[in-house]
Design a protein around this motif. Structure first.
Motif, mmCIF file in Angstrom:
data_model
loop_
_atom_site.group_PDB
_atom_site.id
_atom_site.type_symbol
_atom_site.label_atom_id
_atom_site.label_comp_id
_atom_site.label_asym_id
_atom_site.label_seq_id
_atom_site.Cartn_x
_atom_site.Cartn_y
_atom_site.Cartn_z
ATOM 1 N N UNK A 59 -51.312 3.547 -8.822
ATOM 2 C CA UNK A 59 -52.298 4.625 -8.951
ATOM 3 C C UNK A 59 -52.681 5.161 -7.570
ATOM 4 N N UNK A 60 -52.892 4.258 -6.613
ATOM 5 C CA UNK A 60 -53.247 4.659 -5.240
ATOM 6 C C UNK A 60 -52.136 5.510 -4.641
ATOM 7 N N UNK A 61 -50.889 5.073 -4.809
ATOM 8 C CA UNK A 61 -49.750 5.816 -4.259
ATOM 9 C C UNK A 61 -49.646 7.198 -4.903
ATOM 10 N N UNK A 62 -49.848 7.269 -6.211
ATOM 11 C CA UNK A 62 -49.775 8.559 -6.911
ATOM 12 C C UNK A 62 -50.883 9.499 -6.429
ATOM 13 N N UNK A 63 -52.075 8.959 -6.198
ATOM 14 C CA UNK A 63 -53.173 9.780 -5.696
ATOM 15 C C UNK A 63 -52.854 10.332 -4.306
ATOM 16 N N UNK A 64 -52.287 9.491 -3.454
ATOM 17 C CA UNK A 64 -52.008 9.886 -2.072
ATOM 18 C C UNK A 64 -50.706 10.668 -1.926
ATOM 19 N N UNK A 65 -49.881 10.665 -2.953
ATOM 20 C CA UNK A 65 -48.540 11.236 -2.889
ATOM 21 C C UNK A 65 -48.507 12.689 -2.402
ATOM 22 N N UNK A 66 -49.321 13.605 -2.959
ATOM 23 C CA UNK A 66 -49.218 14.999 -2.509
ATOM 24 C C UNK A 66 -49.576 15.188 -1.037
ATOM 25 N N UNK A 67 -50.516 14.394 -0.531
ATOM 26 C CA UNK A 67 -50.896 14.514 0.876
ATOM 27 C C UNK A 67 -49.753 14.042 1.781
ATOM 28 N N UNK A 68 -49.043 13.015 1.340
ATOM 29 C CA UNK A 68 -47.884 12.522 2.093
ATOM 30 C C UNK A 68 -46.781 13.574 2.108
ATOM 31 N N UNK A 69 -46.506 14.153 0.947
ATOM 32 C CA UNK A 69 -45.456 15.174 0.847
ATOM 33 C C UNK A 69 -45.792 16.387 1.708
ATOM 34 N N UNK A 70 -47.043 16.833 1.664
ATOM 35 C CA UNK A 70 -47.445 17.990 2.467
ATOM 36 C C UNK A 70 -47.275 17.712 3.961
ATOM 37 N N UNK A 71 -47.526 16.482 4.362
ATOM 38 C CA UNK A 71 -47.375 16.117 5.775
ATOM 39 C C UNK A 71 -45.912 16.104 6.210
ATOM 40 N N UNK A 72 -44.990 16.000 5.248
ATOM 41 C CA UNK A 72 -43.566 15.941 5.574
ATOM 42 C C UNK A 72 -42.926 17.323 5.718
ATOM 43 N N UNK A 73 -43.608 18.382 5.283
ATOM 44 C CA UNK A 73 -43.023 19.725 5.293
ATOM 45 C C UNK A 73 -42.437 20.131 6.649
ATOM 46 N N UNK A 74 -43.181 19.975 7.752
ATOM 47 C CA UNK A 74 -42.615 20.443 9.025
ATOM 48 C C UNK A 74 -41.417 19.631 9.505
ATOM 49 N N UNK A 75 -41.258 18.418 8.998
ATOM 50 C CA UNK A 75 -40.160 17.556 9.437
ATOM 51 C C UNK A 75 -38.914 17.717 8.562
ATOM 52 N N UNK A 76 -39.110 18.328 7.374
ATOM 53 C CA UNK A 76 -38.007 18.477 6.425
ATOM 54 C C UNK A 76 -37.870 19.927 5.981
ATOM 55 N N UNK A 77 -37.896 20.843 6.944
ATOM 56 C CA UNK A 77 -37.827 22.272 6.630
ATOM 57 C C UNK A 77 -36.558 22.639 5.865
ATOM 58 N N UNK A 78 -35.472 21.960 6.162
ATOM 59 C CA UNK A 78 -34.213 22.271 5.476
ATOM 60 C C UNK A 78 -34.210 21.799 4.019
ATOM 61 N N UNK A 79 -35.155 20.943 3.688
ATOM 62 C CA UNK A 79 -35.263 20.431 2.315
ATOM 63 C C UNK A 79 -36.556 20.897 1.649
ATOM 64 N N UNK A 80 -37.040 22.059 2.074
ATOM 65 C CA UNK A 80 -38.317 22.569 1.578
ATOM 66 C C UNK A 80 -38.321 22.752 0.064
ATOM 67 N N UNK A 81 -37.200 23.218 -0.468
ATOM 68 C CA UNK A 81 -37.117 23.431 -1.915
ATOM 69 C C UNK A 81 -37.270 22.118 -2.674
ATOM 70 N N UNK A 82 -36.662 21.062 -2.137
ATOM 71 C CA UNK A 82 -36.776 19.744 -2.773
ATOM 72 C C UNK A 82 -38.226 19.271 -2.743
ATOM 73 N N UNK A 83 -38.891 19.483 -1.602
ATOM 74 C CA UNK A 83 -40.302 19.094 -1.494
ATOM 75 C C UNK A 83 -41.159 19.886 -2.481
#
Length: 271
Positions: free
Chosen positions: A230-254
């Motif tokens: 449950x904790x991981x699911x709650x925090x999941x979107x914030x983690x994904x949003x933080x990854x956007x600048x590092x995974x620009x080539x995979x933006x669609x997947x994110x």
């Protein structure tokens, strides 16, 4: 003006209205007797009920527009000016702090639904290996509301303001957008009803619930999801949003990953 800038300016205006109305409520609220002071504030204080509704609806609108802003930025195909990595991380953290601000605000009203939300949060932290370092927040239950109150009126607003200023360097407070934000908040205050405080269990036939963005977490616990999941699911979107600048080539997947999370969390919130 582009829609993303319009939303940004309007969000800043709504946040200002929320902070102003929250400051006004400081003169009515007593964290030593929270439930009694909320009841007096709502029923007997001149202007107390108005400022409380203004604070509630401007805060809710702020959260919705912040999420809208993030969605727009996430689906942009070829932004003319690339956002730096720090700004993505700061924006994710700012959203997290805003949700904490609204959660603590829900808890400190200290009615049965506020107490229930606080108890659920405490049980999550107690049983989680990932975030049980937060358990001292709930030490000495008589002072827990006071701790949340201090967080709500000082630590979290200062941190949120700092993050917003760091993220939105090109966006400033404009009088015209403050006027629009105030007008929109006043309209919502007049035409919509703020959720009722649950003083006695007889007031509701439904299970006590926390704020709407906490429904999913509560329902997952009801379905016996492992607490750390449950904790991981709650925090999941914030983690994904933080990854956007590092995974620009995979933006669609994110984007699809975030969409899947929204559909899952939305569905389980409505169960």
């Amino acid at each position: 003006m582009k829609i993303d800038y319009f939303i940004s300016y309007l969000t800043i205006g709504l946040i200002s209205i929320s902070f102003f109305s929250g400051f006004a409520l400081l003169f009515f609220y007593n964290p030593i007797t929270p439930l009694k002071s909320v009841e007096n504030l709502t029923l007997f204080s001149l202007g107390g009920s108005f400022f409380r509704k203004l604070h509630y609806f401007s805060s809710e609108a702020s959260l919705i527009l912040v999420i809208t802003h993030i969605v727009i930025e996430s689906i942009k195909k070829n932004p003319k000016k690339s956002i730096n990595k720090n700004q993505y991380i700061v924006a994710s953290f700012a959203l997290f702090i805003l949700i904490l601000l609204m959660f603590t605000g829900f808890v400190i009203k200290a009615d049965l639904s506020g107490q229930s939300a606080m108890l659920v949060a405490e049980n999550i932290i107690k049983k989680s290996y990932l975030i049980n370092f937060l358990l001292p927040l709930f030490k000495d239950p008589q002072n827990t509301v006071f701790r949340f109150y201090i967080m709500h009126i000082s630590i979290l607003p200062v941190l949120f303001t700092f993050l917003v200023l760091k993220h939105a360097k090109a966006v400033s407070l404009k009088k015209e957008f403050c006027s629009i934000a105030l007008a929109a908040s006043l309209i919502l205050t007049v035409i919509l009803k703020q959720p009722e405080d649950i003083i006695k269990i007889e007031q509701t036939k439904e299970l006590l619930k926390g704020p709407w963005f906490f429904y999913g977490a509560e329902n997952m616990l009801m379905f016996n999801f492992p607490v750390d999941l449950v904790v991981v699911i709650i925090l999941f979107p914030f983690i994904i949003l933080s990854l956007y600048p590092f995974l620009q080539n995979n933006k669609k997947i994110l984007n699809y990953t975030l969409l899947a999370w929204v559909l899952f969390y939305g569905a389980i919130s409505l169960v």
